[in-house]
Write a protein that holds these residues in place. Structure first.
Motif, PDB file in Angstrom:
ATOM      1  N   TYR A 168       7.334 -55.319 -26.041  1.00  0.00           N
ATOM      2  CA  TYR A 168       8.010 -54.547 -25.004  1.00  0.00           C
ATOM      3  C   TYR A 168       9.415 -54.199 -25.510  1.00  0.00           C
ATOM      4  O   TYR A 168      10.300 -55.064 -25.502  1.00  0.00           O
ATOM      5  N   PRO A 169       9.640 -52.978 -25.957  1.00  0.00           N
ATOM      6  CA  PRO A 169      10.985 -52.628 -26.437  1.00  0.00           C
ATOM      7  C   PRO A 169      11.959 -52.510 -25.268  1.00  0.00           C
ATOM      8  O   PRO A 169      11.724 -51.776 -24.314  1.00  0.00           O
ATOM      9  N   ALA A 170      13.034 -53.263 -25.330  1.00  0.00           N
ATOM     10  CA  ALA A 170      14.009 -53.257 -24.240  1.00  0.00           C
ATOM     11  C   ALA A 170      15.201 -52.379 -24.590  1.00  0.00           C
ATOM     12  O   ALA A 170      15.557 -52.216 -25.765  1.00  0.00           O
ATOM     13  N   THR A 185       9.980 -50.411 -15.936  1.00  0.00           N
ATOM     14  CA  THR A 185      10.013 -49.214 -16.771  1.00  0.00           C
ATOM     15  C   THR A 185      11.433 -48.716 -17.017  1.00  0.00           C
ATOM     16  O   THR A 185      11.695 -48.057 -18.019  1.00  0.00           O
ATOM     17  N   THR A 186      12.350 -49.034 -16.113  1.00  0.00           N
ATOM     18  CA  THR A 186      13.745 -48.623 -16.332  1.00  0.00           C
ATOM     19  C   THR A 186      14.400 -49.452 -17.433  1.00  0.00           C
ATOM     20  O   THR A 186      15.454 -49.074 -17.938  1.00  0.00           O
ATOM     21  N   LEU A 187      13.803 -50.601 -17.785  1.00  0.00           N
ATOM     22  CA  LEU A 187      14.361 -51.459 -18.818  1.00  0.00           C
ATOM     23  C   LEU A 187      13.755 -51.198 -20.186  1.00  0.00           C
ATOM     24  O   LEU A 187      14.259 -51.684 -21.189  1.00  0.00           O
ATOM     25  N   PHE A 188      12.653 -50.442 -20.234  1.00  0.00           N
ATOM     26  CA  PHE A 188      12.019 -50.138 -21.509  1.00  0.00           C
ATOM     27  C   PHE A 188      12.880 -49.164 -22.299  1.00  0.00           C
ATOM     28  O   PHE A 188      13.490 -48.244 -21.738  1.00  0.00           O
ATOM     29  N   ASP A 189      12.862 -49.313 -23.607  1.00  0.00           N
ATOM     30  CA  ASP A 189      13.479 -48.321 -24.478  1.00  0.00           C
ATOM     31  C   ASP A 189      12.578 -47.093 -24.482  1.00  0.00           C
ATOM     32  O   ASP A 189      11.490 -47.098 -23.910  1.00  0.00           O
ATOM     33  N   ALA A 190      13.023 -46.031 -25.158  1.00  0.00           N
ATOM     34  CA  ALA A 190      12.250 -44.798 -25.195  1.00  0.00           C
ATOM     35  C   ALA A 190      10.804 -45.110 -25.528  1.00  0.00           C
ATOM     36  O   ALA A 190      10.512 -45.759 -26.533  1.00  0.00           O
ATOM     37  N   VAL A 239       6.577 -42.539 -18.787  1.00  0.00           N
ATOM     38  CA  VAL A 239       5.767 -43.097 -17.714  1.00  0.00           C
ATOM     39  C   VAL A 239       6.456 -42.791 -16.400  1.00  0.00           C
ATOM     40  O   VAL A 239       7.650 -43.017 -16.253  1.00  0.00           O
ATOM     41  N   ASP A 240       5.713 -42.253 -15.464  1.00  0.00           N
ATOM     42  CA  ASP A 240       6.253 -41.946 -14.148  1.00  0.00           C
ATOM     43  C   ASP A 240       6.355 -43.251 -13.356  1.00  0.00           C
ATOM     44  O   ASP A 240       5.334 -43.799 -12.930  1.00  0.00           O
ATOM     45  N   PRO A 241       7.587 -43.804 -13.172  1.00  0.00           N
ATOM     46  CA  PRO A 241       7.706 -45.104 -12.506  1.00  0.00           C
ATOM     47  C   PRO A 241       7.280 -45.056 -11.048  1.00  0.00           C
ATOM     48  O   PRO A 241       6.991 -46.082 -10.457  1.00  0.00           O
ATOM     49  N   ARG A 278      16.635 -59.549 -19.005  1.00  0.00           N
ATOM     50  CA  ARG A 278      16.181 -59.105 -17.685  1.00  0.00           C
ATOM     51  C   ARG A 278      14.730 -58.654 -17.743  1.00  0.00           C
ATOM     52  O   ARG A 278      13.941 -58.954 -16.834  1.00  0.00           O
ATOM     53  N   LEU A 279      14.349 -57.933 -18.794  1.00  0.00           N
ATOM     54  CA  LEU A 279      12.968 -57.507 -18.945  1.00  0.00           C
ATOM     55  C   LEU A 279      12.042 -58.715 -19.041  1.00  0.00           C
ATOM     56  O   LEU A 279      10.994 -58.773 -18.391  1.00  0.00           O
ATOM     57  N   ALA A 280      12.431 -59.719 -19.834  1.00  0.00           N
ATOM     58  CA  ALA A 280      11.626 -60.931 -19.973  1.00  0.00           C
ATOM     59  C   ALA A 280      11.494 -61.647 -18.631  1.00  0.00           C
ATOM     60  O   ALA A 280      10.421 -62.168 -18.294  1.00  0.00           O
TER      61      ALA A 280
END
Length: 393
Positions: A280-282, A352-357, A363-365, A289-291
């Motif tokens: 999961y690229p952050a 999805t707001t925490l993912f890198d590009a 992805v439509d959150p 926070r993603l974790a």
């Protein structure tokens, strides 16, 4: 359908002890104990290096206090204890490049170190005596573990060398699993995602004893030497300082482990269980926070008897977040929403707001369409290079 109470972190915290054997996310205070053996005659140098380090760490967010103690029996033996508001700020500090640089002066005067980290479960005396554990930021329930310590290492290799590195890492003789009377190697799972390598280990007993044992084995040393020319970060395994810095930067701690209610006997009754890892690229500074959000999703998912995910371990360092899962059946046949750890639409949108590009496309959150998630699952999936178990595990 996920209810509001199931999305409430406090509700999940109260159920943690049932499924979770390891987590840094329950908000409890953290006590860190560092046992240090100083070279004879280097005590003053060590003390000066500690003074510089402690002056800086006092300003690190989440740090409460620390103590430096010297043994009354052996002047070469020292103990450093520190207290933190919770585990995440400590891990962010200990894994930072700033920390790697600041501890370098200690290496020249220290023969051996051992770091232990504990959540505070109970305490006696003081003004908080009699206050509920939750209000004092104490771990509410004792963890019921499985006797296994989980850890991972990660590093990158030069682009274009991935296939050569994969062949080297897949083709080596496994060391004898018995480390000593109380420690043994249980499982080693090695994955690649692009040019990133992740090696996850499971150990019963003393993790540090196991890691030192593995590093001494000739078959493992040969593999490490063979991949040296391909590493993006140079290292010299014959130079203790160079090796120490490399493996410090490579450490990918396990932050959270949850197991569903199924037993090993139940696993054998159904479809075979396969191990996968997802990357999961952050975004910058969003890895922890993603974790954490993935951890809470896994706690809620563990309550679902129909979930194909039997176990999940989350590893994180900086922007690298890896979730290793044991899945009943093949990943391709499973629901991508469940396997990605995104069953709750509200939390999934936040994730999805925490993912890198997203290299698979946006992805439509708001809707998180199955086709988009299937593409993301395929993109996040790491390539399994080898998965080795001790014969009696």
């Amino acid at each position: 359908m996920t209810t509001t109470s199931e999305r409430d972190p406090e509700s999940l915290r109260r159920r943690m002890s049932q499924r979770v054997s390891q987590s840094v996310f329950d908000g409890s205070r953290l006590r860190v104990v560092l046992m240090v053996h100083v070279y004879d005659g280097a005590q003053q140098q060590f003390l000066e290096a500690y003074e510089q380090l402690s002056t800086h760490v006092a300003s690190v967010p989440g740090h409460i206090s620390d103590q430096l103690c010297q043994s009354i029996e052996n002047p070469s033996q020292w103990l450093i204890t520190s207290e933190w508001e919770s585990a995440p700020p400590f891990l962010s500090w200990i894994n930072s490049e700033q920390h790697v640089r600041m501890v370098q002066p200690l290496h020249g005067c220290v023969r051996d170190t051992r770091s232990l980290r504990f959540h505070v479960v109970r305490e006696t005396g003081g003004p908080a005596a009699g206050v509920p554990a939750e209000a004092r930021r104490l771990q509410t329930f004792p963890r019921i573990g499985d006797g296994v310590v989980r850890h991972a290492l990660t590093f990158t290799v030069r682009p274009g060398s991935e296939e050569a590195v994969a062949r080297i890492l897949a083709d080596y003789a496994s060391p004898e699993p018995r480390v000593d009377d109380s420690t043994r190697l249980c499982r080693t799972s090695l994955f690649m995602h692009g040019n990133r390598v992740v090696r996850a280990v499971e150990v019963k007993g003393d993790l540090m004893a196991a890691l030192r044992y593995v590093a001494r084995q000739p078959e493992v040393r040969a593999v490490e030497e063979a991949i040296n020319p391909y590493l993006e970060q140079d290292r010299d395994l014959d130079d203790p300082g160079s090796a120490r810095v490399f493996f410090t930067r490579a450490a990918l701690p396990a932050l959270h482990h949850v197991a569903a209610g199924q037993t090993s006997g139940a696993e054998g009754a159904g479809a075979p269980v396969h191990r996968y890892a997802l990357h999961y690229p952050a975004r910058p500074e969003q890895g922890m926070r993603l974790a954490e959000l993935l951890a809470w999703q896994d706690v809620a998912a563990a309550e679902d008897p129909g979930s194909p995910v039997l176990r999940s371990t989350i590893f994180q360092r900086d922007e690298t977040v890896v979730r290793m899962i044991d899945v009943r059946g093949e990943l391709e046949a499973a629901d991508p929403v469940v396997c990605l750890g995104l069953p709750d639409p509200v939390r999934a949108a936040e994730l999805t707001t925490l993912f890198d590009a997203d290299p698979a496309g946006p992805v439509d959150p708001a809707r998180l369409r199955p086709a988009d998630l299937a593409r993301f699952l395929d993109t996040a999936r790491m390539r399994l290079i080898t998965d080795r178990r001790s014969p009696d595990v």
